[in-house]
Design a protein around this motif. Structure first.
Motif, mmCIF file in Angstrom:
data_model
loop_
_atom_site.group_PDB
_atom_site.id
_atom_site.type_symbol
_atom_site.label_atom_id
_atom_site.label_comp_id
_atom_site.label_asym_id
_atom_site.label_seq_id
_atom_site.Cartn_x
_atom_site.Cartn_y
_atom_site.Cartn_z
ATOM 1 N N ASP A 237 0.812 -1.216 0.000
ATOM 2 C CA ASP A 237 0.000 0.000 0.000
ATOM 3 C C ASP A 237 0.846 1.268 0.000
ATOM 4 O O ASP A 237 0.309 2.369 -0.036
ATOM 5 C CB ASP A 237 -0.929 0.017 1.213
ATOM 6 N N THR A 471 -1.386 3.276 2.888
ATOM 7 C CA THR A 471 -2.772 3.483 3.292
ATOM 8 C C THR A 471 -3.696 2.916 2.218
ATOM 9 O O THR A 471 -3.345 2.858 1.047
ATOM 10 C CB THR A 471 -3.086 4.981 3.479
ATOM 11 N N ARG A 472 -4.871 2.496 2.657
ATOM 12 C CA ARG A 472 -5.871 2.026 1.698
ATOM 13 C C ARG A 472 -6.984 3.053 1.520
ATOM 14 O O ARG A 472 -7.854 2.877 0.684
ATOM 15 C CB ARG A 472 -6.478 0.703 2.179
ATOM 16 N N ASP A 473 -6.957 4.129 2.322
ATOM 17 C CA ASP A 473 -8.058 5.099 2.285
ATOM 18 C C ASP A 473 -7.533 6.509 2.117
ATOM 19 O O ASP A 473 -6.771 6.997 2.963
ATOM 20 C CB ASP A 473 -8.894 5.006 3.563
#
Length: 639
Positions: A237, A471-473
């Protein structure tokens, strides 16, 4: 060549010798009549430049901390240095009706210099009373007549020293030949920046309204997210942790502007400028949040498997291929601006600070910086992030602790300082000491301008760093990223501003880092200037590291990953000429490129604002649902 000797003033009868405190001027700098050069520690005697000694500081016979006695020579001033090539000195000559010879009283405007001094109180008051702005006609009033006791004054440029001369008592009225001095373009005219300030501030306000003022409402939540961001998480990520990405962004934003920029705003706009810096930060948090959200949302993975993002990728992937030219424009401006504002200007500031405080030659500092910069930058984002997440918190905490000492020593003045800040945010400041006075609009303009260019909200650079974070968001990264503006302006800039106001040096007529140094010296004599010099050097060095990554990704967007190693080598080598050369033109070019960077970024923020709002609502809706489920589960377990 006329040399005037400056002597220690008469001490009290019980004192045989005293200690010199910090010099306000250095050899080669311009000095004006009545300007304070140094203070003598014993009896708090203030040593001023005597008439007719306005000119150029030629030699400091005695240095800081030297033991001196009354009438001892401690400096020499070259009075011939007060003349200017821009215009001949204004010579007072008798009017036709005058019967008594007029003594030779002259005013002369020194050539503009970045090291120039400021007006003496008498000259400043005279110019203010007669509506004489810097660069105006030398004279004593609207009718061009002089009489006994009149003060003559003229200034060559906004940052030039103002020299003055007093017409002796008993001299009749005389006519003063008017002499026009031309102010050169210093590249810092407020009217050039107003449109950009309006554009950046307007975009921030629009985003705050669209987001329902979420960035302000979620400040505490943002700090909580920072606490949860130290873990890198899944390596797929991103290359570094979100915390390291924030520290990389802060390494570029927390810089000399937090020390010299704040001081400049207060010295021109008064204490009220600090209030408007706060307001700008509140607006800028929405801008910074939006930049990071879009950068993470539209980031890519390059040929080396690393995540890359920023305004150029947000424009390319968010607005479509027809807008790619706009992203290319941002990359070109950002890639070039980095070598100015992010590299050479910073190394020049470090070399100057170290030389002025410790006497180290600029070329030596330049070589050291090349080694240190190369050791970090050649390792890419992983090494920059690793250094930033350790160095940036340490330097911020260290600086805050230094200022905390000042605030403790002047604790009784803190309430009055806040009173001045809030009062003069909405009320004009009268001229006092070396301060020329300021209206509300000037305080607002300087505070807003310095706030914007300190925290970089609107330039889009923070998104480049946050895009490398794991991060995924996008919203999670945005919440962390927006706190950079809060830390930079609300915390660090406020500490500098309070130090300047509580120590009472804000109206001394000094500006920039010199004013900040005076605040430190007022609280910690003999030590303060060294602490500030070290702070400036570290702040500027971390800016070199942060901007190295920004510029590298701009060039990568244009030409691919093939540019990485050549760029890093060139970036490292560029530090040396920055340290040893004069960079007045580089400052002007860098400011222009910074402004040009902001335009593509702000356009993308406005056009893609529906995406930002949609992602934000979705994130907090999921969080609310998760909290509800958690609350139900907790309740069930208790029952």
């Amino acid at each position: 060549m006329a040399i005037v000797e400056v002597k220690v003033p008469q001490l009290s009868e019980s004192v045989a010798e005293a200690t010199l405190m910090t010099w306000k001027k250095k050899p080669g700098e311009i000095v004006a009549i009545d300007e304070i050069l140094i203070e003598v520690e014993t009896d708090k005697v203030v040593l001023e430049v005597p008439a007719p000694a306005a000119g150029v500081m030629a030699e400091l016979v005695e240095g800081d901390g030297a033991t001196v006695a009354s009438e001892q020579v401690i400096a020499r001033i070259d009075t011939d240095g007060a003349s200017t090539a821009a215009a001949p000195a204004a010579q007072v000559t008798p009017a036709p009706q005058a019967t008594t010879a007029v003594s030779a009283a002259t005013t002369s405007a020194p050539a503009a210099s970045s090291k120039a001094g400021v007006a003496s109180p008498a000259a400043a008051k005279h110019m203010a009373d007669n509506g004489m702005a810097p660069g105006s006609v030398a004279g004593t009033g609207k009718d061009g007549r002089v009489t006994k006791g009149d003060v003559l004054a003229a200034a060559a440029a906004p940052k030039a020293a103002v020299t003055s001369a007093v017409i002796p008592t008993g001299v009749p009225k005389a006519a003063l030949p008017q002499v026009q001095t031309v102010a050169p373009d210093l590249g810092d005219r407020p009217e050039q920046r107003v449109p950009m300030i309006v554009l950046i501030l307007g975009t921030g306000l629009y985003l705050q309204f669209r987001l329902g003022f979420m960035p302000i409402r979620k400040i505490v939540y943002g700090f909580k997210m920072i606490g949860q961001s130290r873990s890198k998480g899944d390596a797929k990520d991103g290359e570094i942790s979100p915390f390291a990405a924030l520290m990389t962004a802060l390494s570029a934003t927390v810089g000399t502007g937090n020390i010299a920029g704040v001081a400049a705003a207060i010295s021109i706009g008064g204490p009220g400028a600090l209030f408007w810096m706060w307001m700008t930060a509140m607006v800028g948090m929405a801008t910074k949040y939006a930049e990071v959200v879009l950068a993470v949302k539209y980031r890519e993975v390059d040929d080396h498997g690393e995540h890359v993002g920023g305004p150029m990728y947000a424009i390319k992937n968010g607005l479509g291929k027809n807008w790619r030219w706009l992203g290319t424009s941002f990359a070109v401006f950002g890639g070039l601006a980095g070598f100015g504002i992010g590299n050479m200007v910073q190394s020049n500031g470090i070399a100057s600070a170290v030389h002025n405080a410790f006497g180290v030659e600029t070329w030596i500092t330049g070589l050291v910086l090349v080694v240190l910069t190369g050791a970090v930058v050649l390792g890419g984002i992983k090494r920059i992030g690793a250094v930033a997440e350790k160095l940036v918190p340490a330097m911020c905490i260290g600086y805050i602790l230094c200022v905390a000492v000042i605030l403790v020593l002047f604790a009784d003045r803190i309430p009055d300082a806040f009173g001045l800040i809030f009062h003069h945010a909405f009320n004009p400041v009268a001229a006092s000491g070396g301060f020329l006075g300021a209206g509300v609009m000037l305080a607002m303009q300087k505070g807003v301008a310095r706030g914007i260019f300190s925290n970089e909200a609107g330039l889009g650079t923070a998104g480049i760093a946050q895009a490398a974070g794991a991060t995924r968001d996008p919203v999670f990264s945005g919440l962390i990223g927006m706190m950079g503006t809060f830390i930079d302006t609300i915390i660090v800039c406020t500490m500098t501003g309070l130090a300047i106001v509580v120590t009472g040096v804000w109206d001394s007529g000094q500006t920039g880092a010199v004013l900040s140094a005076s605040a430190f010296e007022a609280a910690m004599p003999g030590v303060g200037k060294y602490l500030l010099a070290v702070s400036l050097a570290i702040f500027a060095f971390t800016t070199i590291l942060g901007w190295a990554f920004y510029s590298e990704k701009c060039w990568e967007f244009l030409f691919g990953t093939v540019t990485e190693k050549p760029f890093r080598l060139l970036w490292t080598l560029a530090v040396f000429p920055g340290a040893v050369l004069s960079l007045d033109f580089a400052w002007l070019v860098a400011d222009t490129l910074n402004a040009l960077m902001a335009i593509p970024n702000l356009i993308s923020l406005l056009v893609l604002s529906p995406v930002i709002v949609s992602l934000t609502r979705e994130y907090f809706a999921k969080e609310k649902a998760a909290n509800s489920v958690g609350a139900v589960s907790a309740s069930a377990s208790r029952s």
